[in-house]
Write a protein that holds these residues in place. Structure first.
Motif, PDB file in Angstrom:
ATOM      1  N   LEU A  19       0.842  -1.190   0.000  1.00 42.20           N
ATOM      2  CA  LEU A  19       0.000   0.000   0.000  1.00 42.20           C
ATOM      3  C   LEU A  19       0.882   1.247   0.000  1.00 42.20           C
ATOM      4  O   LEU A  19       1.971   1.242   0.569  1.00 42.20           O
ATOM      5  N   SER A  20       0.375   2.283  -0.636  1.00 47.18           N
ATOM      6  CA  SER A  20       1.055   3.576  -0.647  1.00 47.18           C
ATOM      7  C   SER A  20       0.102   4.651  -0.160  1.00 47.18           C
ATOM      8  O   SER A  20      -1.108   4.559  -0.357  1.00 47.18           O
ATOM      9  N   CYS A  21       0.664   5.670   0.439  1.00 49.14           N
ATOM     10  CA  CYS A  21      -0.112   6.831   0.881  1.00 49.14           C
ATOM     11  C   CYS A  21       0.716   8.058   0.536  1.00 49.14           C
ATOM     12  O   CYS A  21       1.805   8.260   1.104  1.00 49.14           O
ATOM     13  N   VAL A  22       0.202   8.852  -0.400  1.00 54.84           N
ATOM     14  CA  VAL A  22       0.904  10.043  -0.851  1.00 54.84           C
ATOM     15  C   VAL A  22       0.302  11.265  -0.173  1.00 54.84           C
ATOM     16  O   VAL A  22      -0.927  11.427  -0.146  1.00 54.84           O
ATOM     17  N   ALA A  23       1.166  12.105   0.362  1.00 51.23           N
ATOM     18  CA  ALA A  23       0.723  13.314   1.058  1.00 51.23           C
ATOM     19  C   ALA A  23       1.039  14.541   0.222  1.00 51.23           C
ATOM     20  O   ALA A  23       2.101  14.630  -0.401  1.00 51.23           O
ATOM     21  N   THR A  24       0.117  15.487   0.237  1.00 49.73           N
ATOM     22  CA  THR A  24       0.348  16.764  -0.432  1.00 49.73           C
ATOM     23  C   THR A  24      -0.072  17.882   0.510  1.00 49.73           C
ATOM     24  O   THR A  24      -0.882  17.689   1.411  1.00 49.73           O
ATOM     25  N   GLY A  25       0.522  19.042   0.341  1.00 43.26           N
ATOM     26  CA  GLY A  25       0.044  20.224   1.040  1.00 43.26           C
ATOM     27  C   GLY A  25       0.851  20.650   2.235  1.00 43.26           C
ATOM     28  O   GLY A  25       0.534  21.655   2.837  1.00 43.26           O
ATOM     29  N   SER A  26       1.876  19.893   2.625  1.00 41.23           N
ATOM     30  CA  SER A  26       2.653  20.300   3.776  1.00 41.23           C
ATOM     31  C   SER A  26       4.020  19.633   3.725  1.00 41.23           C
ATOM     32  O   SER A  26       4.352  18.964   2.755  1.00 41.23           O
ATOM     33  N   VAL A  27       4.797  19.841   4.774  1.00 39.99           N
ATOM     34  CA  VAL A  27       6.127  19.247   4.832  1.00 39.99           C
ATOM     35  C   VAL A  27       5.993  17.833   5.384  1.00 39.99           C
ATOM     36  O   VAL A  27       5.856  17.622   6.596  1.00 39.99           O
ATOM     37  N   PHE A  28       6.024  16.887   4.503  1.00 39.47           N
ATOM     38  CA  PHE A  28       5.753  15.493   4.845  1.00 39.47           C
ATOM     39  C   PHE A  28       6.692  14.992   5.940  1.00 39.47           C
ATOM     40  O   PHE A  28       6.281  14.250   6.835  1.00 39.47           O
ATOM     41  N   SER A  29       7.945  15.387   5.885  1.00 40.28           N
ATOM     42  CA  SER A  29       8.940  14.831   6.795  1.00 40.28           C
ATOM     43  C   SER A  29       8.677  15.189   8.255  1.00 40.28           C
ATOM     44  O   SER A  29       9.238  14.570   9.158  1.00 40.28           O
ATOM     45  N   MET A  30       7.820  16.165   8.485  1.00 37.99           N
ATOM     46  CA  MET A  30       7.517  16.591   9.853  1.00 37.99           C
ATOM     47  C   MET A  30       6.527  15.656  10.538  1.00 37.99           C
ATOM     48  O   MET A  30       6.372  15.701  11.755  1.00 37.99           O
ATOM     49  N   TYR A  31       5.831  14.852   9.753  1.00 38.94           N
ATOM     50  CA  TYR A  31       4.699  14.097  10.285  1.00 38.94           C
ATOM     51  C   TYR A  31       5.072  12.676  10.693  1.00 38.94           C
ATOM     52  O   TYR A  31       5.849  12.009  10.019  1.00 38.94           O
ATOM     53  N   ASP A  32       4.474  12.242  11.800  1.00 41.90           N
ATOM     54  CA  ASP A  32       4.435  10.828  12.115  1.00 41.90           C
ATOM     55  C   ASP A  32       3.321  10.224  11.274  1.00 41.90           C
ATOM     56  O   ASP A  32       2.223  10.792  11.185  1.00 41.90           O
ATOM     57  N   MET A  33       3.590   9.092  10.660  1.00 38.66           N
ATOM     58  CA  MET A  33       2.630   8.467   9.760  1.00 38.66           C
ATOM     59  C   MET A  33       2.203   7.118  10.307  1.00 38.66           C
ATOM     60  O   MET A  33       3.030   6.326  10.782  1.00 38.66           O
ATOM     61  N   THR A  34       0.912   6.865  10.220  1.00 38.19           N
ATOM     62  CA  THR A  34       0.349   5.648  10.780  1.00 38.19           C
ATOM     63  C   THR A  34      -0.624   5.013   9.803  1.00 38.19           C
ATOM     64  O   THR A  34      -1.345   5.723   9.098  1.00 38.19           O
ATOM     65  N   TRP A  35      -0.619   3.698   9.768  1.00 37.21           N
ATOM     66  CA  TRP A  35      -1.634   2.928   9.052  1.00 37.21           C
ATOM     67  C   TRP A  35      -2.611   2.346  10.072  1.00 37.21           C
ATOM     68  O   TRP A  35      -2.209   1.814  11.116  1.00 37.21           O
ATOM     69  N   TYR A  36      -3.880   2.465   9.729  1.00 35.97           N
ATOM     70  CA  TYR A  36      -4.970   1.845  10.470  1.00 35.97           C
ATOM     71  C   TYR A  36      -5.757   0.964   9.503  1.00 35.97           C
ATOM     72  O   TYR A  36      -5.599   1.080   8.284  1.00 35.97           O
ATOM     73  N   ARG A  37      -6.615   0.145  10.063  1.00 34.39           N
ATOM     74  CA  ARG A  37      -7.523  -0.626   9.220  1.00 34.39           C
ATOM     75  C   ARG A  37      -8.857  -0.809   9.931  1.00 34.39           C
ATOM     76  O   ARG A  37      -8.931  -0.758  11.150  1.00 34.39           O
ATOM     77  N   GLN A  38      -9.878  -1.011   9.125  1.00 37.07           N
ATOM     78  CA  GLN A  38     -11.216  -1.232   9.661  1.00 37.07           C
ATOM     79  C   GLN A  38     -11.883  -2.343   8.880  1.00 37.07           C
ATOM     80  O   GLN A  38     -12.131  -2.194   7.676  1.00 37.07           O
ATOM     81  N   ALA A  39     -12.136  -3.433   9.573  1.00 36.38           N
ATOM     82  CA  ALA A  39     -12.821  -4.566   8.969  1.00 36.38           C
ATOM     83  C   ALA A  39     -14.324  -4.371   9.093  1.00 36.38           C
ATOM     84  O   ALA A  39     -14.793  -3.626   9.971  1.00 36.38           O
ATOM     85  N   PRO A  40     -15.096  -5.032   8.241  1.00 37.60           N
ATOM     86  CA  PRO A  40     -16.560  -4.889   8.306  1.00 37.60           C
ATOM     87  C   PRO A  40     -17.100  -5.224   9.698  1.00 37.60           C
ATOM     88  O   PRO A  40     -16.767  -6.264  10.268  1.00 37.60           O
ATOM     89  N   GLY A  41     -17.897  -4.321  10.243  1.00 32.83           N
ATOM     90  CA  GLY A  41     -18.511  -4.553  11.536  1.00 32.83           C
ATOM     91  C   GLY A  41     -17.599  -4.379  12.726  1.00 32.83           C
ATOM     92  O   GLY A  41     -17.999  -4.663  13.866  1.00 32.83           O
TER      93      GLY A  41
END
Length: 114
Positions: A19-41
């Motif tokens: 999976l990829s997540c592309v960020a726009t609009g700010s200084v990406f390197s400043m951010y902590d990045m996290t993946w979450y997931r949500q299964a049905p129900g």
């Protein structure tokens, strides 16, 4: 910050996806990045985090199978998923966090099925 996830799809058990997540609009390197997931129900759950200092942490259910990484030059965070199981089926979301500010993407569907 705007986040756009991609790379989801249908994969058989034991397969892999990145999976990829592309960020726009700010200084990406400043951010902590996290993946979450949500299964049905089910509630949304934390999967993995990579800090701006590139420290990583994983939920115990994905540790050893998933790898989070980032490329600050491409404003992108990745989630390499291997040995996928049916219980990994979910919508996967990325989140950017800096201080009290948080931003979420719209998610990408991952379906693990034969």
């Amino acid at each position: 910050v705007q986040l756009v996830e991609s790379g989801g799809g249908l994969v058989p058990p034991g397969g892999s996806l990145r999976l990829s997540c592309v960020a726009t609009g700010s200084v990406f390197s400043m951010y902590d990045m996290t993946w979450y997931r949500q299964a049905p129900g089910k509630q949304r759950e934390w999967v993995a985090t990579i800090t701006r200092n590139e420290e990583t942490n994983y939920d115990e259910f994905v540790k050893g199978r998933f790898t989070i990484s980032r490329d600050n030059a491409k404003n992108t965070v990745y989630l390499q998923m291997t040995s996928l199981k049916s219980e990994d089926t979910a919508v996967y979301y990325c989140k950017a966090r800096f201080a009290v500010s948080e931003y979420w993407g719209q998610g990408t569907q991952v379906t693990v099925a034969a």
